[in-house]
Design a protein around this motif. Structure first.
Motif, PDB file in Angstrom:
ATOM      1  N   LYS A 177       0.842  -1.192   0.000  1.00 42.24           N
ATOM      2  CA  LYS A 177       0.000   0.000   0.000  1.00 42.24           C
ATOM      3  C   LYS A 177       0.880   1.245   0.000  1.00 42.24           C
ATOM      4  O   LYS A 177       2.021   1.202   0.452  1.00 42.24           O
TER       5      LYS A 177
ATOM      6  N   ASP B 208      -6.232   5.829  -3.641  1.00 39.58           N
ATOM      7  CA  ASP B 208      -6.023   4.854  -2.573  1.00 39.58           C
ATOM      8  C   ASP B 208      -4.613   4.999  -1.987  1.00 39.58           C
ATOM      9  O   ASP B 208      -3.714   4.231  -2.287  1.00 39.58           O
TER      10      ASP B 208
ATOM     11  N   GLN C 228      -8.061  -0.771   7.817  1.00 39.31           N
ATOM     12  CA  GLN C 228      -8.250  -1.169   6.412  1.00 39.31           C
ATOM     13  C   GLN C 228      -8.416  -2.681   6.324  1.00 39.31           C
ATOM     14  O   GLN C 228      -9.232  -3.192   5.566  1.00 39.31           O
TER      15      GLN C 228
END
Ligand code: GTP
Ligand code: SPV
Ligand code: MN
Length: 595
Positions: free
Chosen positions: A131, A165, A218
């Motif tokens: 991420k 994102d 998340q």
């Protein structure tokens, strides 16, 4: 020059610029030249000291403010819309109120300073498990640490493309004012704001703030786990590697276990240990129904004191190049670093961690420390002699066992196994440990620290437990990792550790792996499965650990456990009816077993 055209990124940065008003903006591109320039600038201002480049090439030294040497849990906030979402174990503030407070502190705070824009990836760049985050900071020290601890630079923005994102992070040193220090998380906004600190865990926003607090939130929404766990591989003489994830609270032995050196008995046979990660694991279900873990970090932010050629040669070797040392002591004769237990020879001409120049031999003889107990090294993972060949594997490594553990002078046996998944979650949820110097506050006090996540869970701990239980529900028990609890820290009446620990912990890992492979029997006790003492191999340490000692650290003292149950009930009571029914059932079983 801007390194992306991503509108969500540019708009957000523009807003922060208007708030903090930097003189310049510098994008971190990931180039060696830029790192060199920043090092030189930090040296010129005294922010970094260049160490002896022959002994320690590309290594630097940094001192934080004296009032800013550890994470500040009391000032770490989870800002969910309601207090219930943050839960009873987190500090909470209403998001709008918190943003306002932080904006008032941060406003104009970059005046006369440079804003560094750090695009970073947690996990190998482009990996499906990775991420992305962007941290804005006014500290070169933070930039240079993030460059070691994460994958940074333009390549990250190329992977991000136009996506929204990514996790926003704003760090403002401000005046390092303790009274206005806040580390705030807005899980619903993918946002972190940290003000008035310069200490690692508070300001390297990819680490605890993102990779645990935001990522745990998340993970619940997306169906995975973000855990305060090391990841290691144990290779047997046949060349098969089994991977283990282990959660211990801060300064309770993750880095040491992750880089374990097998005792001679094992190394002669051909056993090897490989490090995948030493602090954080992101865990997802693989296509084959097994669980896979990646280490989202790219370096080690490790505790320096206690690290030496005997206790952790791999960690020490990792620090010999490209490392930043924080709050250790300096040898003024050699311009090298020193800390307690590095060796028995403190420097005569020493500079202790706050900068006082002193005779280090006399200083330590007087019982004073030269390095801060939470002094740290920031070392590149590639330096580690036992780094796993799977370190860059974005698909992760298959996990055979979850191990929980803490510092308990009494009660918790050397090792025991949980009965099944839900019982394993229960064992993690009742973890307790003596506090350490990794966080501000008293040291050595026993506190509940479920899954070693007490300071790192980004939402209600009861919902986190439920997520663990749900996560296990559809796993094939044959493929699911088994759960264990360990305690390297049992003490005798004289306060001496009863188990040698460090490399010898492999003896316990061997039992754990055998249990995973159904190759060894165990004793069924009130708390779970305990090894028969003969099944823990003591070859080579018989002089240190008698069978009698081993038996006593494998003992389950029912009376002590009954006292502990009272503590568990009190802790569980905080969560009201959010407490998962499965854990209530587990606790009732334990109580029954103890009768
Ligand atoms: P964080 O980076 O804060 O998350 O810490 P960590 O969990 O990685 O702990 P680390 O491995 O740095 O160890 C912290 C302290 O525990 C050091 O002082 C070690 O010497 C000590 N320690 C680690 N393993 C053992 C062990 O097996 N036995 C004993 N007695 N001490 C240990
Ligand atoms: C810990 O305290 O668990 C650490 C160090 O790993 S810090 O990054 O400060 O959180
Ligand atoms: Mn940690």
């Amino acid at each position: 020059m801007k390194l992306t055209t991503n509108k969500t990124v540019l708009d957000w940065i523009q807003k922060q610029v208007e708030l903090v008003k930097p003189d310049n903006i510098v994008w971190i591109d990931g180039s060696k030249e830029q790192v060199e320039e920043l090092r030189a600038e930090a040296v010129s201002t005294g922010e970094l000291i260049k160490l002896d480049q022959e002994a320690l090439p590309e290594c630097y030294y940094h001192r934080t403010a004296v009032n800013d040497v550890a994470r500040v849990e009391a000032r770490t906030l989870i800002c969910t819309p309601t207090k219930e979402e943050a839960g009873p174990t987190n500090n909470w503030m209403e998001p709008n109120e918190c943003y306002k407070m932080l904006y008032d502190i941060a406003r104009d705070s970059y005046k006369g300073r440079t804003m560094y824009v750090i695009p970073y990836s947690m996990g190998p760049i482009g990996s499906p498990l990775a991420k992305i985050g962007i941290e804005l900071t006014d500290s070169i020290y933070v930039v240079l640490n993030m460059v070691i601890m994460t994958r940074t630079g333009k390549a990250v923005l190329d992977v991000l493309g136009d996506s929204n994102d990514w996790v926003r992070g704003l760090h403002c040193k401000c005046q390092i004012d303790e009274e206005n220090r806040y580390i705030c998380h807005f899980p619903q906004d993918n946002t972190i704001i940290s003000v008035n600190s310069g200490y690692g865990g508070n300001v390297l926003l990819g680490k605890k703030c993102f990779a645990l607090r935001i990522a745990s939130y998340q993970g619940r929404n997306e169906g995975w786990l973000a855990e305060h766990m090391l990841i290691l591989g144990v290779e047997n003489p046949q060349g098969e590697v089994k991977y283990i994830c282990a959660a211990f609270p801060s300064a309770c032995g993750k880095t040491n276990l992750a880089m374990l050196v097998p005792p001679e008995y094992y190394s002669k046979k051909g056993y090897k240990v490989w490090t995948v990660g030493d602090d954080i694991a992101w865990i997802k279900k693989g296509p084959d129904g097994r669980l896979y873990a990646i280490n989202p970090e790219n370096g080690f932010f490790g505790v320096a004191p206690g690290t030496n050629e005997k206790s952790n040669p791999n960690a020490l070797a990792s620090t010999r190049q490209g490392t930043i040392f924080t709050n250790v002591a300096r040898n003024l004769d050699t311009n090298n670093v020193w800390w307690e237990d590095l060796d028995k020879n403190p420097p005569v001409k020493a500079e202790e961690w706050t900068g006082i120049r002193t005779n280090g031999v006399e200083w330590t003889a007087a019982g004073k420390k030269l390095a801060h107990p939470n002094s740290r090294f920031t070392a590149p993972a590639v330096n580690c002699p036992c780094i796993s060949s799977e370190f860059e594997n974005g698909a992760g490594v298959p996990i055979s066992a979850f191990v929980f553990g803490g510092r308990r002078a009494k009660l918790a046996p050397l090792v025991y196994q949980a009965r099944d998944w839900n019982n394993g979650v229960f064992v993690g949820s009742i973890m307790a440990s003596e506090t350490t110097a990794a966080a501000a506050g008293a040291v050595g006090v026993v506190r509940r620290d479920p899954m070693a996540m007490l300071p790192f869970c980004g939402y209600n701990m009861a919902d986190y437990w439920q997520h663990w239980i749900d996560f296990g529900e559809d796993l094939d028990p044959e493929k699911a990792p088994k759960f264990f609890n360990v305690n390297w820290f049992r003490k005798d009446e004289n306060g001496k550790f009863m188990w040698p620990g460090f490399g010898d912990n492999l003896r316990v890992l061997e039992w754990i792996i055998k249990r995973c492979e159904d190759k060894v029997d165990a004793k069924d006790t009130a708390i779970g499965y305990i090894p028969f003492a003969e099944d823990i191999n003591l070859d080579g340490i018989e002089d240190e650990v008698s069978l009698e000692t081993l038996e006593s650290i494998l003992d389950v003292d029912k009376e002590l456990w009954k006292e502990d149950v009272a503590g568990i009930e009190e802790f569980y009571g905080k969560f009201g009816d959010r407490l998962p029914a499965a854990l209530v059932a587990e606790l009732n079983d334990l109580k029954k077993n103890l009768e």
